[in-house]
Design a protein around this motif. Structure first.
Motif, mmCIF file in Angstrom:
data_model
loop_
_atom_site.group_PDB
_atom_site.id
_atom_site.type_symbol
_atom_site.label_atom_id
_atom_site.label_comp_id
_atom_site.label_asym_id
_atom_site.label_seq_id
_atom_site.Cartn_x
_atom_site.Cartn_y
_atom_site.Cartn_z
ATOM 1 N N ASN A 1 17.209 -26.054 114.295
ATOM 2 C CA ASN A 1 18.197 -26.694 113.422
ATOM 3 C C ASN A 1 18.393 -28.090 113.989
ATOM 4 O O ASN A 1 19.041 -28.260 115.031
ATOM 5 C CB ASN A 1 19.506 -25.905 113.424
ATOM 6 N N ASP A 2 17.807 -29.084 113.332
ATOM 7 C CA ASP A 2 17.739 -30.423 113.921
ATOM 8 C C ASP A 2 19.099 -31.039 114.211
ATOM 9 O O ASP A 2 19.354 -31.553 115.309
ATOM 10 C CB ASP A 2 16.894 -31.358 113.053
ATOM 11 N N SER A 3 20.018 -30.988 113.254
ATOM 12 C CA SER A 3 21.320 -31.627 113.486
ATOM 13 C C SER A 3 22.130 -30.881 114.544
ATOM 14 O O SER A 3 22.848 -31.505 115.335
ATOM 15 C CB SER A 3 22.115 -31.728 112.180
ATOM 16 N N ARG A 4 22.005 -29.560 114.585
ATOM 17 C CA ARG A 4 22.706 -28.810 115.635
ATOM 18 C C ARG A 4 22.131 -29.133 117.013
ATOM 19 O O ARG A 4 22.865 -29.178 118.011
ATOM 20 C CB ARG A 4 22.591 -27.300 115.385
ATOM 21 N N LEU A 5 20.826 -29.371 117.100
ATOM 22 C CA LEU A 5 20.226 -29.765 118.369
ATOM 23 C C LEU A 5 20.819 -31.088 118.850
ATOM 24 O O LEU A 5 21.097 -31.265 120.040
ATOM 25 C CB LEU A 5 18.709 -29.868 118.216
ATOM 26 N N VAL A 6 21.028 -32.014 117.920
ATOM 27 C CA VAL A 6 21.671 -33.284 118.273
ATOM 28 C C VAL A 6 23.091 -33.057 118.768
ATOM 29 O O VAL A 6 23.492 -33.550 119.833
ATOM 30 C CB VAL A 6 21.690 -34.237 117.061
ATOM 31 N N LEU A 7 23.870 -32.311 118.003
ATOM 32 C CA LEU A 7 25.288 -32.132 118.338
ATOM 33 C C LEU A 7 25.472 -31.379 119.646
ATOM 34 O O LEU A 7 26.330 -31.736 120.464
ATOM 35 C CB LEU A 7 25.996 -31.412 117.188
#
Length: 509
Positions: free
Chosen positions: A171-177
């Motif tokens: 999950n790309d955005s969760r990896l960022v957050l």
């Protein structure tokens, strides 16, 4: 709007950037900036990160959601790039298991389509050597009968079989957050909706003028080094010397009932490949790869993009007969590829580039989601050498993104962070506002939860989420309505012209 949650947010307030000179100021809150900030903070450097919009609002929430070595790059002979990415894929499985789900890929082969099975068979064995063996054993080849059994509905015309290999879903955005949260827990200051206006070198420091866009104010921050990690915007920053070629990638989401898949399927279309990726009760289709020269903030998903993807998928699965009415959602993102210094568009690489264009100013460009941690490590290595700083060794490859409990459990931090969206609930919204600096409705609906992309009735859900956010952030009725209007505007520009299936029955908690 009010910002009642600022006083207890895990992700910090912009005023904290001014409390003392920084060793590192990272511009850009996507995956690369997040990786640099986490590494720098964990080494003991005074670190700040600012993002002009929301965290992960650019390329880093608009990818194919894959952690992969890159079969396509292997076919192009870029063995070094595949090896580099494969090692990082293994690292991410170790430090973020909740965001790295092993996934088998089946690549059907056909007569005279440029991807012969014997050649791909050798390629996936080399892929095993480079990437390691995934769940279900190593890679291998399958005959026609086995391929049709494993991939129901696949067009059998000129089919010669298939090969299989393993990568991972994320999950790309969760990896960022989660990466930014980890950076903050190690002492970094991270702020969304703060924009760099100007940066000038004064002595041995950079004087950076920032604008807090939530509570309009000008901030002046001193930093010994600055990292430009703004992706598609990187050549727009003052002092930047990057040269980019932007390409656009479009993804479509459909109900899994329309195309039941247990494994990911690779579809060859000439020299290009598309993916059919199972995602819970949904399937992700994509992606395109076309040159792009339009506006950066919200690249469109044009009808011709949809038509192209649906045509390739319908050719492969004739009985599916997918139309735009079948789409649950779409997203479109930009790849900031490193171009030739003189702008030669043919000289493109997915490798990353880290360059100090001015004393203490680094431009970090290119790369891919899978290699973000390595990019952060190499960038901070360069900064430490330049500053002559006493810094701890890099620990990002061994320290989990989410701290574990006494028995090794990941704890409740992952209840709202995973491959699939969490249940739609007031508790999840509260966490996103209090601990992850969600400030707008789309911050929650798109990047922190993926509810917008997972549910057809996202507009109905947005009404409930806006009320929960109003309670957390102190919005007035007028402000709440403005947020709903803003969200409807952001999600209105879609080629979807209708629906053929009822909205899922989502239980609100």
């Amino acid at each position: 709007m009010h910002s009642a949650t600022d006083q207890h947010s895990n992700i910090t307030r912009s005023e904290q950037l001014q409390t003392q000179p920084l060793d590192v100021l990272v511009i850009g809150g996507g995956i690369v900036g997040a990786g640099v900030a986490r590494d720098a903070a964990m080494r003991g450097l005074r670190t700040g990160l600012v993002e002009q919009h929301d965290f992960a609002s650019g390329t880093s929430s608009r990818s194919s959601r894959l952690l992969h070595g890159g079969m396509r790059y292997l076919a192009q002979g870029r063995v070094g790039l595949v090896w580099e990415a494969s090692k990082e894929k293994t690292v991410l499985r170790r430090i973020a298991p909740h965001l790295a789900e092993p996934l088998e890929f089946i690549f059907p082969t056909r007569q005279a389509n440029g991807w012969p099975r014997w050649k791909l068979g050798l390629g996936v064995k080399l892929y095993d050597l480079l990437c390691g063996v995934g769940k279900g054993g190593g890679s291998g080849s399958m005959g026609v009968a086995e391929t049709l059994r494993r991939v129901p509905g696949l067009n059998g015309e000129q089919l010669t079989g298939a090969v299989r290999y393993h990568d991972a879903l994320t999950n790309d955005s969760r990896l960022v957050l989660d990466t930014i949260n980890s950076a903050v827990q190690h002492g970094a200051v991270a702020c969304n909706y703060v924009k760099l206006l100007d940066a000038t070198r004064e002595g041995d420091r950079w004087r950076c003028e920032l604008e807090d866009r939530r509570n309009p104010a000008l901030l002046v921050v001193q930093a010994r080094s600055v990292v430009n990690a703004t992706g598609p915007w990187s050549d727009k920053l003052p002092n930047s010397e990057t040269s980019l070629r932007l390409t656009k990638g479009v993804h479509l989401v459909i109900d899994r009932a329309r195309l039941p898949m247990d494994d990911a399927v690779v579809l060859a279309e000439g020299s290009r490949i598309l993916f059919v990726i199972p995602w819970g009760e949904r399937v992700i289709l994509g992606t395109t790869d076309t040159d792009y020269r339009g506006q950066l903030d919200n690249p469109p998903c044009d009808p011709e993009d949809v038509s192209y993807i649906l045509q390739v998928v319908n050719d492969a699965f004739p009985a599916a007969k997918l139309t735009p009415q079948d789409l649950v959602s779409t997203w479109s993102g930009l790849r900031p590829l490193v171009a030739d210094k003189n702008g030669n568009p043919s000289d493109i690489s997915r490798r990353h580039k880290i360059a100090m264009s001015h004393a203490g100013w680094w431009d970090v460009t290119g790369g891919k989601l899978t290699t973000y941690r390595l990019m952060g490590e190499e960038t901070v290595d360069a900064i430490v050498r330049f500053l002559g700083a006493k810094a701890a060794p890099c620990r990002t490859a061994t320290t989990p993104l989410v701290e574990r409990g006494p028995r090794g459990e990941l704890g409740d931090a992952t209840s709202c962070s995973g491959i699939l969206p969490p249940p739609v609930s007031a508790a999840a919204v509260s966490r996103y506002c209090r601990l992850e600096a969600a400030r707008h409705l789309d911050d929650v609906m798109i990047r922190r939860s993926s509810w917008r992309h997972y549910y057809r009735n996202h507009l109905e859900l947005a009404g409930n989420v806006s009320r929960w956010m109003a309670s957390e952030l102190g919005w007035t009725d007028a402000e709440t309505e403005l947020e709903l209007k803003r969200y409807r505007g952001l999600t209105a520009h879609s080629p979807i012209v209708g629906t053929t299936a009822p909205a899922p029955d989502v239980q609100l908690r």
